[in-house]
Design an enzyme around this catalytic site. Sequence first.
Site, short mmCIF file in Angstrom:
data_model
loop_
_atom_site.label_atom_id
_atom_site.label_comp_id
_atom_site.label_asym_id
_atom_site.label_seq_id
_atom_site.Cartn_x
_atom_site.Cartn_y
_atom_site.Cartn_z
N HIS A 220 40.66 34.67 26.50
CA HIS A 220 41.79 34.11 27.51
C HIS A 220 42.31 35.59 27.99
O HIS A 220 43.66 34.53 28.33
CB HIS A 220 42.37 32.93 26.55
CG HIS A 220 41.66 31.61 26.22
ND1 HIS A 220 41.12 31.61 24.98
CD2 HIS A 220 40.56 31.15 26.47
CE1 HIS A 220 40.78 30.70 24.88
NE2 HIS A 220 40.66 30.30 25.74
N GLY A 407 30.52 55.93 56.03
CA GLY A 407 31.13 56.72 56.07
C GLY A 407 30.15 58.12 55.96
O GLY A 407 31.04 59.27 55.65
#
Length: 583
Positions: A220, A407
Amino acid sequence: MSGKKLINNPENVVDEALEGLTMIHPGLRLLEGHRVVVREQIDTGKVSLISGGGSGHEPFCAGYIGQGMLTGGVAGSVFASPPTASILAGIRAVAKDSTAGVLVLVINYTGDRIHFGLAVERARREGIKVEMFVNGEDCALTSADKSAGRRGLCGTMFIFKIAGAMAEAGESLDTIVSTTKMVSANMGTMGLALGPCSLPGQGPLFTVANDSLEIGLGVHGEAGVGSVPLCSAKEAVKKLLDHMTNPASATKIELGAGEQLAVILNNLGGTSKLEELVVARELVQQLESRGYKVVRIYTGHMMTSLEMAGILISLLKVTNHPEWLTHLDAPTAAPAWPCVLRSISGPARTTPSRIPVKEEVQELAVKGVKLGSEGEQIVKTTLEKITSTLVSMEGRLNELDSGCGDGDCGSTLTAGAKAIQAAMSKLSHAHPLALMHELASLAENMGGSSGGIYSILLTSAGRAFQDQVGGEVEPDAWVRGLKYGLEAVMKYGGAAPGDRTMIDALYPALQVLETNQVELRSSPGSVVQKAADAATKGALATKTMKAKAGRASYVAADKVVNEDPGAVAAAAWFSIISQAVGN
């Protein structure tokens, strides 16, 4: 700012997720009015297993319901314990008409212990034969004096599997409880996070700096050991294993020489499969380099924390308990338990050796027609100029590619150019057929789509020189070579003139050459220069073309505003060829 989630209403996310699960797996059923999932068919003569906890940890726990594992599961709201009433409803559902009893498996968090404990007491009051076991195997905290105890983590999945197999085999409740306690005492878990998670409709629960890792946290986001500088997978795994086996830690897992281990590598939700596999490799290698034997390993999303980027590592000692391996290997219908592709040699995990491959270098039996010494030197000089030019254009081509691709067009062509430069002295400059074959092989190894395209172009161009076995190289052969090459590129690449690719530079050049065949024999320099001018013009024209092939075709038209880098590169090397022919 809330974390992005592909959901509907945050308030309905758990119910809709459970409904989705049962739609996928019709052998699972939901209890009306509760977030409780049970098997469609329950064997009343065998012990039933039920677990649960807060949602957001999927596939825990409903994903482990099925023959050979859990009988039922109870879900709470995201990161919240389920209500006692739903837990009791689940116990009643799996215990109905049962003579063997129910084992409630709880992961050690305070809320879960309270709610499941209360439900168990109420079930006993109703006369249900039920036992409860709380698992906590966290190795992060070095002190054992915490009143809440060790946190329960993904090692609990080992308990689900082993207890589930025992129940399926008809073992008694007492025997399963006893084994469950031993399994818990023989394992440890610890993990790390690269980034936080966020509750539906809310912002991140915690932060992890870009240059850091959070070590030893709970599912958590509860704090653990603390932050450490961002490091490689190798160093991260080492840190976890060192901490888990630290002799000074009260929560350590003690591993003896030659210890046999079953391992879980749990993906906390947001870690890519690529990273997960890299970590799995490190985990096996490092454990075995320390003298231990990884006899089983299970990886994947087993107990997540929403979209948290990170992992948990669970180690289970099986050296003295070969029967646990039998239970781990037993079949299960639970959809979330990882399916391992075993070797034909048996269930024990080994690192297989690679299959040897005999590299067969294809040597051309006939190198084909030969150029004269002057022609040979021209080819060599032209290749040297083409490769050096492509290397110098790397930055510009990458920039052109960045707006419409990934790219790397310039980098890929530079890699190919440098490979040609390295092999220059060994190339068959005097034999066009052999040269095309050699250049195609070099292009294939430079990677990317450009590598494949140029390899096809050059391989197919070589066909033009196969028929001629003697005499001087015919000028028409070079034109046919370009034609054959372009036809193959268009066939396999799926592009055509006007699609904004390198074809838009080379096809106009081919048209000029084909329509000026007679002049090409008498004045090759002027014709090839016209072809080069057409190639340059064609490359410039791609600036206004709509991309219909390659990665640029997936990009919005208003983002594709420059010339195609592949066409620019092709026009550049064709221009160098025209200069060589003209001189």
